[in-house]
Write a protein that holds these residues in place. Structure first.
Motif, PDB file in Angstrom:
ATOM      1  N   LEU A   7      32.771 -12.064  46.121  1.00 20.64           N
ATOM      2  CA  LEU A   7      31.549 -11.886  45.334  1.00 20.64           C
ATOM      3  C   LEU A   7      31.974 -11.808  43.872  1.00 20.64           C
ATOM      4  O   LEU A   7      32.685 -10.884  43.476  1.00 20.64           O
ATOM      5  CB  LEU A   7      30.825 -10.603  45.749  1.00 20.64           C
ATOM      6  N   ALA A   8      31.583 -12.803  43.084  1.00 18.97           N
ATOM      7  CA  ALA A   8      32.045 -12.862  41.701  1.00 18.97           C
ATOM      8  C   ALA A   8      30.966 -13.461  40.822  1.00 18.97           C
ATOM      9  O   ALA A   8      30.103 -14.211  41.283  1.00 18.97           O
ATOM     10  CB  ALA A   8      33.316 -13.700  41.603  1.00 18.97           C
ATOM     11  N   ARG A   9      31.028 -13.130  39.531  1.00 20.57           N
ATOM     12  CA  ARG A   9      30.023 -13.665  38.613  1.00 20.57           C
ATOM     13  C   ARG A   9      30.368 -15.094  38.202  1.00 20.57           C
ATOM     14  O   ARG A   9      29.493 -15.846  37.819  1.00 20.57           O
ATOM     15  CB  ARG A   9      29.876 -12.746  37.403  1.00 20.57           C
TER      16      ARG A   9
ATOM     17  N   TYR B 250      22.477  -7.912  38.584  1.00 16.78           N
ATOM     18  CA  TYR B 250      23.576  -7.716  39.529  1.00 16.78           C
ATOM     19  C   TYR B 250      23.228  -6.578  40.496  1.00 16.78           C
ATOM     20  O   TYR B 250      23.345  -6.706  41.712  1.00 16.78           O
ATOM     21  CB  TYR B 250      24.856  -7.400  38.742  1.00 16.78           C
ATOM     22  N   ALA B 251      22.757  -5.453  39.924  1.00 18.48           N
ATOM     23  CA  ALA B 251      22.414  -4.291  40.749  1.00 18.48           C
ATOM     24  C   ALA B 251      21.295  -4.635  41.733  1.00 18.48           C
ATOM     25  O   ALA B 251      21.326  -4.239  42.898  1.00 18.48           O
ATOM     26  CB  ALA B 251      21.986  -3.127  39.856  1.00 18.48           C
ATOM     27  N   ARG B 252      20.319  -5.396  41.263  1.00 22.88           N
ATOM     28  CA  ARG B 252      19.153  -5.732  42.087  1.00 22.88           C
ATOM     29  C   ARG B 252      19.554  -6.472  43.363  1.00 22.88           C
ATOM     30  O   ARG B 252      18.959  -6.278  44.414  1.00 22.88           O
ATOM     31  CB  ARG B 252      18.182  -6.589  41.263  1.00 22.88           C
ATOM     32  N   THR B 253      20.574  -7.297  43.265  1.00 21.34           N
ATOM     33  CA  THR B 253      20.932  -8.158  44.399  1.00 21.34           C
ATOM     34  C   THR B 253      22.197  -7.691  45.125  1.00 21.34           C
ATOM     35  O   THR B 253      22.578  -8.275  46.131  1.00 21.34           O
ATOM     36  CB  THR B 253      21.188  -9.593  43.893  1.00 21.34           C
ATOM     37  N   LEU B 254      22.856  -6.640  44.604  1.00 26.50           N
ATOM     38  CA  LEU B 254      24.176  -6.252  45.122  1.00 26.50           C
ATOM     39  C   LEU B 254      24.178  -5.917  46.616  1.00 26.50           C
ATOM     40  O   LEU B 254      24.967  -6.472  47.387  1.00 26.50           O
ATOM     41  CB  LEU B 254      24.713  -5.054  44.318  1.00 26.50           C
TER      42      LEU B 254
ATOM     43  N   ARG C 216      25.435  -7.112  52.323  1.00 30.13           N
ATOM     44  CA  ARG C 216      24.993  -7.224  53.720  1.00 30.13           C
ATOM     45  C   ARG C 216      25.216  -8.647  54.242  1.00 30.13           C
ATOM     46  O   ARG C 216      25.652  -8.838  55.376  1.00 30.13           O
ATOM     47  CB  ARG C 216      23.503  -6.879  53.851  1.00 30.13           C
ATOM     48  N   ARG C 217      24.909  -9.645  53.399  1.00 27.15           N
ATOM     49  CA  ARG C 217      25.113 -11.038  53.822  1.00 27.15           C
ATOM     50  C   ARG C 217      26.589 -11.303  54.097  1.00 27.15           C
ATOM     51  O   ARG C 217      26.954 -11.923  55.079  1.00 27.15           O
ATOM     52  CB  ARG C 217      24.628 -11.994  52.732  1.00 27.15           C
ATOM     53  N   LEU C 218      27.453 -10.807  53.192  1.00 28.80           N
ATOM     54  CA  LEU C 218      28.888 -11.052  53.365  1.00 28.80           C
ATOM     55  C   LEU C 218      29.405 -10.334  54.616  1.00 28.80           C
ATOM     56  O   LEU C 218      30.278 -10.838  55.319  1.00 28.80           O
ATOM     57  CB  LEU C 218      29.659 -10.611  52.119  1.00 28.80           C
ATOM     58  N   ASP C 219      28.851  -9.145  54.880  1.00 28.27           N
ATOM     59  CA  ASP C 219      29.204  -8.412  56.101  1.00 28.27           C
ATOM     60  C   ASP C 219      28.942  -9.260  57.350  1.00 28.27           C
ATOM     61  O   ASP C 219      29.681  -9.199  58.321  1.00 28.27           O
ATOM     62  CB  ASP C 219      28.332  -7.149  56.205  1.00 28.27           C
TER      63      ASP C 219
ATOM     64  N   SER D 284      28.883 -12.503  57.517  1.00 21.25           N
ATOM     65  CA  SER D 284      29.297 -13.892  57.303  1.00 21.25           C
ATOM     66  C   SER D 284      30.371 -14.373  58.272  1.00 21.25           C
ATOM     67  O   SER D 284      30.693 -15.554  58.301  1.00 21.25           O
ATOM     68  CB  SER D 284      29.834 -14.045  55.878  1.00 21.25           C
ATOM     69  N   GLY D 285      30.939 -13.450  59.040  1.00 21.22           N
ATOM     70  CA  GLY D 285      32.038 -13.847  59.917  1.00 21.22           C
ATOM     71  C   GLY D 285      33.392 -13.713  59.231  1.00 21.22           C
ATOM     72  O   GLY D 285      34.429 -13.897  59.866  1.00 21.22           O
ATOM     73  N   CYS D 286      33.414 -13.416  57.949  1.00 20.15           N
ATOM     74  CA  CYS D 286      34.685 -13.180  57.246  1.00 20.15           C
ATOM     75  C   CYS D 286      35.261 -11.828  57.670  1.00 20.15           C
ATOM     76  O   CYS D 286      34.599 -11.033  58.322  1.00 20.15           O
ATOM     77  CB  CYS D 286      34.473 -13.218  55.735  1.00 20.15           C
ATOM     78  N   ARG D 287      36.510 -11.580  57.274  1.00 22.91           N
ATOM     79  CA  ARG D 287      37.174 -10.348  57.705  1.00 22.91           C
ATOM     80  C   ARG D 287      37.339  -9.344  56.567  1.00 22.91           C
ATOM     81  O   ARG D 287      37.730  -8.215  56.776  1.00 22.91           O
ATOM     82  CB  ARG D 287      38.562 -10.686  58.278  1.00 22.91           C
ATOM     83  N   MET D 288      37.086  -9.809  55.344  1.00 21.93           N
ATOM     84  CA  MET D 288      37.282  -8.921  54.202  1.00 21.93           C
ATOM     85  C   MET D 288      36.413  -9.398  53.039  1.00 21.93           C
ATOM     86  O   MET D 288      36.140 -10.592  52.913  1.00 21.93           O
ATOM     87  CB  MET D 288      38.757  -8.973  53.795  1.00 21.93           C
ATOM     88  N   ILE D 289      35.953  -8.427  52.214  1.00 22.03           N
ATOM     89  CA  ILE D 289      35.164  -8.781  51.034  1.00 22.03           C
ATOM     90  C   ILE D 289      35.985  -8.458  49.784  1.00 22.03           C
ATOM     91  O   ILE D 289      36.523  -7.355  49.663  1.00 22.03           O
ATOM     92  CB  ILE D 289      33.837  -7.993  50.991  1.00 22.03           C
ATOM     93  N   VAL D 290      36.095  -9.416  48.898  1.00 15.85           N
ATOM     94  CA  VAL D 290      36.743  -9.182  47.604  1.00 15.85           C
ATOM     95  C   VAL D 290      35.664  -9.283  46.528  1.00 15.85           C
ATOM     96  O   VAL D 290      34.955 -10.285  46.449  1.00 15.85           O
ATOM     97  CB  VAL D 290      37.872 -10.203  47.342  1.00 15.85           C
TER      98      VAL D 290
END
Ligand code: TXA
Ligand code: MG
Length: 327
Positions: free
Chosen positions: A249-251, A273-277, A282-285, A287-293
């Motif tokens: 998740l990056a700008r 940023y805060a509004r959508t954080l 939750r979407r990244l959670d 997503s099937g990925c194993r880690m969020i950066v």
């Protein structure tokens, strides 16, 4: 939102039910603040320890007197300036306030929310509504009705759908029970704005006091491990963890040769940023990925509230304990 739905929700509250409702910050899990059995249901539904106090939502600043022992001048000043809005004030509680609300302390957190659905519900109900964020204890706050349904399901009697929350992170909490006001939780309304309104300096270190039980290290967490990484180091980090599917998740946009499994672009400005954080996490959670950066946000005053949430959501690096010297 129809009048009928609001009427039904108010009736459920009177009967001791749990009603989730939108506020401008996040969705709250509401119960009649003067009904101990209903308050107990909040703690059960969230899996929340009993020593964590609840915020009581009121329709108007004139309701303050029903809940507090005294209204200091500072409270009137802040109420006039910021209510209805994303500000919670901690004040000395009135003697009758249930111990479940105060978490056993002699104070109470109060807020007048601005969201029209919250306002209509408060007016139809006619009393104070105790409401923590409508998520399981320690998890991300919900910013849409479907987040509440997914997470709390049948534990809630009704979910009022008021669309996506405009602020997206929890209210600023200011403690007015001590000599010097202190920020217990940063939010959209900044320490600077509160200081200006009070024409006084806020307590030093007020930003990171552990006195709010909710301010424990692991709070506002996604399910996946989350790392905060300096913008210039993201690609290096991803390459160092080549065996792990990483969601970023990056700008900034995705670099052409990025090895990230998923790259989600976040808004440039702090309020957006805060509004959508939380929805993004939750979407990244899921997503099937194993880690969020997450790209470490700027160390600037306008990013304090977002940084606060991200630092709490981040999994600490394992501490390298140097081997003890013998002898
Ligand atoms: O934006 C918000 O404040 C949302 C919406 C629903 O109003 N509510 C919310 O509630 O974030 P909750 O319970 O998730 O977080 C409230 C925080 C907790 O960390 C709690 O410990 C703190 O406020 N708090 C409540 N009453 C307090 C008190 N009397 N003294 C100190 N901290 C208090
Ligand atoms: Mg919460």
């Amino acid at each position: 939102m129809t009048e009928e739905q609001i009427g039904k929700a108010a009736l459920l509250l009177r009967q001791g039910g749990l009603v989730a409702f939108p506020t401008e910050t996040v969705y709250g899990l509401g119960a009649d603040a003067s009904n101990p059995a209903a308050l107990k249901r909040i703690f059960a539904a969230k899996g929340r320890p009993a020593d964590h106090p609840l915020i009581v939502h009121i329709a108007d600043m004139s309701d303050l007197k029903n809940w507090v022992a005294e209204v200091p001048r500072a409270a009137w000043l802040l109420a006039e300036k910021f209510w209805p809005g994303p500000l919670t004030m901690v004040l000395k509680r009135a003697p009758h306030v249930n111990a479940l609300i105060s978490g056993g302390q002699d104070s109470i957190g109060l807020r007048v929310p601005a969201h029209p659905v919250a306002q209509n519900l408060l007016r139809a109900f006619g009393g104070g509504i105790a409401a923590p964020s409508a998520n399981k204890f320690g998890r991300l706050s919900p910013t849409a009705a479907e987040h509440v349904r997914q997470e709390l399901g049948a534990a809630v009697d009704m979910v009022l759908d008021g669309g996506n929350c405009e602020v997206g992170i929890e209210s600023t909490i200011v403690d007015l029970t001590r000599e010097t006001p202190a920020i217990l939780r940063p939010g959209r309304i900044s320490a600077q704005q509160i200081g200006d309104a009070l024409l006084a300096q806020l307590g030093e270190n007020g930003l990171d006091r552990p006195r709010v039980p909710g301010a424990m290290a692991s709070h506002y967490s996604p399910l996946l491990p989350l790392k905060l990484v300096h913008p210039d180091q993201i690609e290096t980090y991803v390459r160092q963890h080549a065996g792990t599917a990483i969601a970023v998740l990056a700008r900034r946009g995705r670099p052409r040769d990025s090895k990230a499994a998923l790259w989600q672009v976040a808004p440039e400005l702090p309020d957006d940023y805060a509004r959508t954080l939380y929805a993004a996490l939750r979407r990244l959670d899921d997503s099937g990925c194993r880690m969020i950066v997450v790209e470490d946000p700027p160390q600037l005053p306008e990013w304090v509230a977002v940084r606060d949430r991200l630092v709490r959501a981040a999994t600490p690096e394992p501490v390298q304990v140097p081997a003890a010297k013998v002898g």
